[in-house]
Design a protein around this motif. Structure first.
Motif, PDB file in Angstrom:
ATOM      1  N   SER A  63       2.835   0.465   3.131  1.00 48.19           N
ATOM      2  CA  SER A  63       1.466   0.608   2.643  1.00 48.19           C
ATOM      3  C   SER A  63       1.414   1.782   1.665  1.00 48.19           C
ATOM      4  CB  SER A  63       0.491   0.845   3.805  1.00 48.19           C
ATOM      5  OG  SER A  63       0.798   2.066   4.438  1.00 48.19           O
ATOM      6  N   TYR A  64       0.470   1.712   0.768  1.00 50.14           N
ATOM      7  CA  TYR A  64       0.333   2.739  -0.262  1.00 50.14           C
ATOM      8  C   TYR A  64      -1.070   3.323  -0.226  1.00 50.14           C
ATOM      9  CZ  TYR A  64       4.659   1.288  -2.529  1.00 50.14           C
ATOM     10  OH  TYR A  64       5.972   1.022  -2.816  1.00 50.14           O
ATOM     11  N   THR A  65      -1.144   4.610  -0.504  1.00 54.87           N
ATOM     12  CA  THR A  65      -2.437   5.254  -0.682  1.00 54.87           C
ATOM     13  C   THR A  65      -2.689   5.347  -2.178  1.00 54.87           C
ATOM     14  OG1 THR A  65      -1.499   7.471  -0.768  1.00 54.87           O
ATOM     15  CG2 THR A  65      -2.126   6.622   1.417  1.00 54.87           C
ATOM     16  N   HIS A  66      -3.889   5.768  -2.511  1.00 51.10           N
ATOM     17  CA  HIS A  66      -4.247   5.920  -3.928  1.00 51.10           C
ATOM     18  C   HIS A  66      -3.308   6.921  -4.604  1.00 51.10           C
ATOM     19  CE1 HIS A  66      -6.591   7.261  -7.413  1.00 51.10           C
ATOM     20  NE2 HIS A  66      -7.099   6.031  -7.396  1.00 51.10           N
ATOM     21  N   ASP A  67      -2.978   8.006  -3.919  1.00 52.08           N
ATOM     22  CA  ASP A  67      -2.087   9.018  -4.489  1.00 52.08           C
ATOM     23  C   ASP A  67      -0.668   8.489  -4.687  1.00 52.08           C
ATOM     24  OD1 ASP A  67      -4.127  10.872  -4.602  1.00 52.08           O
ATOM     25  OD2 ASP A  67      -3.657  11.729  -2.628  1.00 52.08           O
ATOM     26  N   ASP A  68      -0.196   7.647  -3.767  1.00 59.12           N
ATOM     27  CA  ASP A  68       1.131   7.043  -3.911  1.00 59.12           C
ATOM     28  C   ASP A  68       1.199   6.169  -5.154  1.00 59.12           C
ATOM     29  OD1 ASP A  68       1.930   8.244  -1.543  1.00 59.12           O
ATOM     30  OD2 ASP A  68       1.495   6.462  -0.322  1.00 59.12           O
ATOM     31  N   PRO A 122      -9.776   6.261 -19.207  1.00 57.33           N
ATOM     32  CA  PRO A 122     -10.535   5.204 -18.535  1.00 57.33           C
ATOM     33  C   PRO A 122      -9.860   4.617 -17.307  1.00 57.33           C
ATOM     34  CG  PRO A 122      -9.577   4.366 -20.566  1.00 57.33           C
ATOM     35  CD  PRO A 122      -9.301   5.841 -20.525  1.00 57.33           C
ATOM     36  N   GLY A 123      -8.578   4.718 -17.207  1.00 56.12           N
ATOM     37  CA  GLY A 123      -7.867   4.198 -16.046  1.00 56.12           C
ATOM     38  C   GLY A 123      -6.714   3.305 -16.462  1.00 56.12           C
ATOM     39  N   PHE A 124      -5.639   3.355 -15.699  1.00 54.06           N
ATOM     40  CA  PHE A 124      -4.433   2.587 -15.974  1.00 54.06           C
ATOM     41  C   PHE A 124      -4.449   1.341 -15.098  1.00 54.06           C
ATOM     42  CE2 PHE A 124       0.011   1.479 -15.710  1.00 54.06           C
ATOM     43  CZ  PHE A 124       0.487   1.767 -16.979  1.00 54.06           C
ATOM     44  N   ASP A 125      -4.349   0.171 -15.711  1.00 57.11           N
ATOM     45  CA  ASP A 125      -4.329  -1.082 -14.958  1.00 57.11           C
ATOM     46  C   ASP A 125      -2.983  -1.255 -14.282  1.00 57.11           C
ATOM     47  OD1 ASP A 125      -6.613  -2.493 -14.759  1.00 57.11           O
ATOM     48  OD2 ASP A 125      -6.256  -3.810 -16.459  1.00 57.11           O
ATOM     49  N   ALA A 126      -2.990  -1.323 -12.976  1.00 54.82           N
ATOM     50  CA  ALA A 126      -1.766  -1.491 -12.199  1.00 54.82           C
ATOM     51  C   ALA A 126      -2.074  -2.403 -11.019  1.00 54.82           C
ATOM     52  CB  ALA A 126      -1.265  -0.138 -11.699  1.00 54.82           C
ATOM     53  N   PRO A 127      -1.048  -3.016 -10.424  1.00 50.88           N
ATOM     54  CA  PRO A 127      -1.309  -3.856  -9.256  1.00 50.88           C
ATOM     55  C   PRO A 127      -1.891  -3.023  -8.122  1.00 50.88           C
ATOM     56  CG  PRO A 127       1.043  -3.539  -9.559  1.00 50.88           C
ATOM     57  CD  PRO A 127       0.374  -2.968 -10.751  1.00 50.88           C
ATOM     58  N   ASP A 128      -2.874  -3.569  -7.455  1.00 49.85           N
ATOM     59  CA  ASP A 128      -3.547  -2.849  -6.371  1.00 49.85           C
ATOM     60  C   ASP A 128      -2.670  -2.899  -5.119  1.00 49.85           C
ATOM     61  OD1 ASP A 128      -5.295  -1.505  -4.812  1.00 49.85           O
ATOM     62  OD2 ASP A 128      -6.801  -3.100  -4.717  1.00 49.85           O
ATOM     63  N   LEU A 129      -1.803  -1.899  -4.985  1.00 50.59           N
ATOM     64  CA  LEU A 129      -0.888  -1.851  -3.844  1.00 50.59           C
ATOM     65  C   LEU A 129      -1.547  -1.231  -2.613  1.00 50.59           C
ATOM     66  CD1 LEU A 129       2.338  -0.727  -5.718  1.00 50.59           C
ATOM     67  CD2 LEU A 129       1.593  -3.032  -5.169  1.00 50.59           C
ATOM     68  N   ASN A 131      -4.209  -2.458  -1.264  1.00 52.90           N
ATOM     69  CA  ASN A 131      -4.722  -3.605  -0.532  1.00 52.90           C
ATOM     70  C   ASN A 131      -3.544  -4.294   0.161  1.00 52.90           C
ATOM     71  OD1 ASN A 131      -5.762  -6.051   0.315  1.00 52.90           O
ATOM     72  ND2 ASN A 131      -6.959  -6.388  -1.543  1.00 52.90           N
ATOM     73  N   ALA A 132      -3.593  -4.429   1.480  1.00 51.22           N
ATOM     74  CA  ALA A 132      -2.467  -4.976   2.254  1.00 51.22           C
ATOM     75  C   ALA A 132      -2.165  -6.426   1.888  1.00 51.22           C
ATOM     76  CB  ALA A 132      -2.764  -4.868   3.746  1.00 51.22           C
ATOM     77  N   LYS A 133      -3.205  -7.254   1.707  1.00 48.43           N
ATOM     78  CA  LYS A 133      -2.996  -8.656   1.340  1.00 48.43           C
ATOM     79  C   LYS A 133      -2.322  -8.766  -0.019  1.00 48.43           C
ATOM     80  CE  LYS A 133      -6.384 -11.842   3.233  1.00 48.43           C
ATOM     81  NZ  LYS A 133      -7.665 -12.480   2.990  1.00 48.43           N
ATOM     82  N   ASN A 134      -2.821  -7.974  -0.945  1.00 53.68           N
ATOM     83  CA  ASN A 134      -2.276  -7.999  -2.300  1.00 53.68           C
ATOM     84  C   ASN A 134      -0.830  -7.499  -2.308  1.00 53.68           C
ATOM     85  OD1 ASN A 134      -2.766  -8.582  -5.074  1.00 53.68           O
ATOM     86  ND2 ASN A 134      -2.809  -6.386  -5.470  1.00 53.68           N
ATOM     87  N   LEU A 135      -0.533  -6.515  -1.489  1.00 54.45           N
ATOM     88  CA  LEU A 135       0.825  -5.976  -1.409  1.00 54.45           C
ATOM     89  C   LEU A 135       1.801  -7.029  -0.883  1.00 54.45           C
ATOM     90  CD1 LEU A 135       2.720  -3.541  -1.723  1.00 54.45           C
ATOM     91  CD2 LEU A 135       2.072  -2.849   0.577  1.00 54.45           C
ATOM     92  N   LEU A 136       1.380  -7.784   0.134  1.00 54.50           N
ATOM     93  CA  LEU A 136       2.243  -8.848   0.667  1.00 54.50           C
ATOM     94  C   LEU A 136       2.493  -9.930  -0.382  1.00 54.50           C
ATOM     95  CD1 LEU A 136       0.874  -9.271   4.301  1.00 54.50           C
ATOM     96  CD2 LEU A 136       3.101  -8.378   3.601  1.00 54.50           C
ATOM     97  N   ALA A 137       1.442 -10.314  -1.086  1.00 57.15           N
ATOM     98  CA  ALA A 137       1.591 -11.330  -2.131  1.00 57.15           C
ATOM     99  C   ALA A 137       2.472 -10.808  -3.261  1.00 57.15           C
ATOM    100  CB  ALA A 137       0.222 -11.733  -2.671  1.00 57.15           C
ATOM    101  N   PHE A 138       2.321  -9.532  -3.575  1.00 51.51           N
ATOM    102  CA  PHE A 138       3.105  -8.924  -4.655  1.00 51.51           C
ATOM    103  C   PHE A 138       4.586  -8.870  -4.285  1.00 51.51           C
ATOM    104  CE2 PHE A 138       4.501  -5.102  -7.095  1.00 51.51           C
ATOM    105  CZ  PHE A 138       4.307  -5.645  -8.355  1.00 51.51           C
ATOM    106  N   ARG A 139       4.877  -8.554  -3.039  1.00 46.75           N
ATOM    107  CA  ARG A 139       6.284  -8.508  -2.594  1.00 46.75           C
ATOM    108  C   ARG A 139       6.920  -9.890  -2.601  1.00 46.75           C
ATOM    109  NH1 ARG A 139       5.765  -4.391   1.626  1.00 46.75           N
ATOM    110  NH2 ARG A 139       6.063  -2.422   0.546  1.00 46.75           N
ATOM    111  N   ALA A 140       6.120 -10.925  -2.344  1.00 48.67           N
ATOM    112  CA  ALA A 140       6.640 -12.292  -2.307  1.00 48.67           C
ATOM    113  C   ALA A 140       6.690 -12.928  -3.699  1.00 48.67           C
ATOM    114  CB  ALA A 140       5.766 -13.146  -1.393  1.00 48.67           C
ATOM    115  N   TRP A 141       6.315 -12.203  -4.726  1.00 49.50           N
ATOM    116  CA  TRP A 141       6.263 -12.723  -6.104  1.00 49.50           C
ATOM    117  C   TRP A 141       7.648 -13.148  -6.568  1.00 49.50           C
ATOM    118  CZ3 TRP A 141       6.493  -9.351 -10.945  1.00 49.50           C
ATOM    119  CH2 TRP A 141       6.209 -10.101 -12.085  1.00 49.50           C
ATOM    120  N   ASP A 142       7.729 -14.294  -7.222  1.00 48.11           N
ATOM    121  CA  ASP A 142       9.003 -14.808  -7.711  1.00 48.11           C
ATOM    122  C   ASP A 142       9.270 -14.425  -9.171  1.00 48.11           C
ATOM    123  OD1 ASP A 142       7.049 -16.332  -8.809  1.00 48.11           O
ATOM    124  OD2 ASP A 142       7.898 -18.264  -8.259  1.00 48.11           O
ATOM    125  N   LYS A 143       8.502 -13.489  -9.695  1.00 50.50           N
ATOM    126  CA  LYS A 143       8.648 -12.934 -11.048  1.00 50.50           C
ATOM    127  C   LYS A 143       8.441 -13.965 -12.150  1.00 50.50           C
ATOM    128  CE  LYS A 143      11.513  -9.147  -9.564  1.00 50.50           C
ATOM    129  NZ  LYS A 143      12.734  -8.417  -9.679  1.00 50.50           N
TER     130      LYS A 143
END
Length: 160
Positions: A63-68, A122-129, A131-143
Motif C-alpha cells: 500500500s502507498y501513502t500520498h507521501d510515498d 497544478p499537480g502531476f498526473d500519476a496512477p492513484d496507488l 487506492n487499494a483497488k486501483n493498485l491491484l488492477a495496476f499490478r495486474a496490468w499486462d502493459k
C-alpha cells in the motif's frame, strides 16, 4: 488468345467552383484532421504508457501513502539527472568547440522543467496507488496501451 478487356476510365473533370468540388475538398480536409488527431492521440497514449510502465516497474509495496507516491514522482522527475550530469562532464572536457550533445541536453532539460513545473504547480498526473483497488488492477496490468484507461489517475503535488 482472347484480348484483354479494356477498362474505361470515366473520371470526369469537376469544375472548381462546383458543389461537388467543395464537397470533395471538405472530405479531404476532414480526413486530414482525423489523421492529425489520431497521431496526436497516439503520441499522448505512448507518453502515458511509458509513465505507467515506469511506475509499474517500481511499485513493490502493498500500500502507498500520498507521501510515498510523491517520493516516486520525485524519482520519476529526476530520472534524467545522471544523463544530464554525463553531458555536462563531457562538455567540460577539452575537445570539440561548442556544446556536444546540445540538442539532447536541451530536450532533457525541457522535459525535466516541464515535469517539475507540473509537480510543484497544478499537480502531476500519476496512477492513484493510494487506492487499494486501483493498485491491484495496476499490478495486474499486462502493459498494453488499450488498458490504460482502466486506471484511475490522480494529481499529486510536491509537499511543502
Amino acid at each position: 488468345m482472347p484480348k484483354a478487356a479494356k477498362q474505361k476510365i470515366t473520371k470526369k473533370m469537376i469544375h472548381p467552383d462546383s458543389r461537388k468540388a467543395s464537397q470533395l475538398s471538405r472530405q479531404e480536409a476532414h480526413r486530414d484532421r482525423m489523421q492529425k488527431n489520431k497521431v496526436k492521440t497516439s503520441k499522448g497514449m505512448q507518453q502515458t504508457r511509458s509513465l505507467l510502465q515506469w511506475f509499474h516497474e517500481r511499485s513493490s509495496e502493498e500500500s502507498y501513502t500520498h507521501d510515498d507516491v510523491c517520493d516516486l514522482i520525485a524519482e520519476y522527475v529526476s530520472r534524467f539527472d545522471e544523463e544530464l550530469e554525463e553531458i555536462r562532464l563531457a562538455s567540460t572536457l577539452k575537445g570539440r568547440q561548442g556544446r556536444p550533445h546540445a540538442s539532447r541536453e536541451d530536450a532533457l532539460r525541457m522535459v525535466k522543467e516541464k515535469e517539475e513545473g507540473m509537480f510543484t504547480g497544478p499537480g502531476f498526473d500519476a496512477p492513484d496507488l493510494t487506492n487499494a483497488k486501483n493498485l491491484l488492477a495496476f499490478r495486474a496490468w499486462d502493459k498494453k496501451t488499450e488498458h490504460i484507461s482502466t486506471f484511475k489517475m490522480a494529481k499529486f503535488r510536491r509537499p511543502a
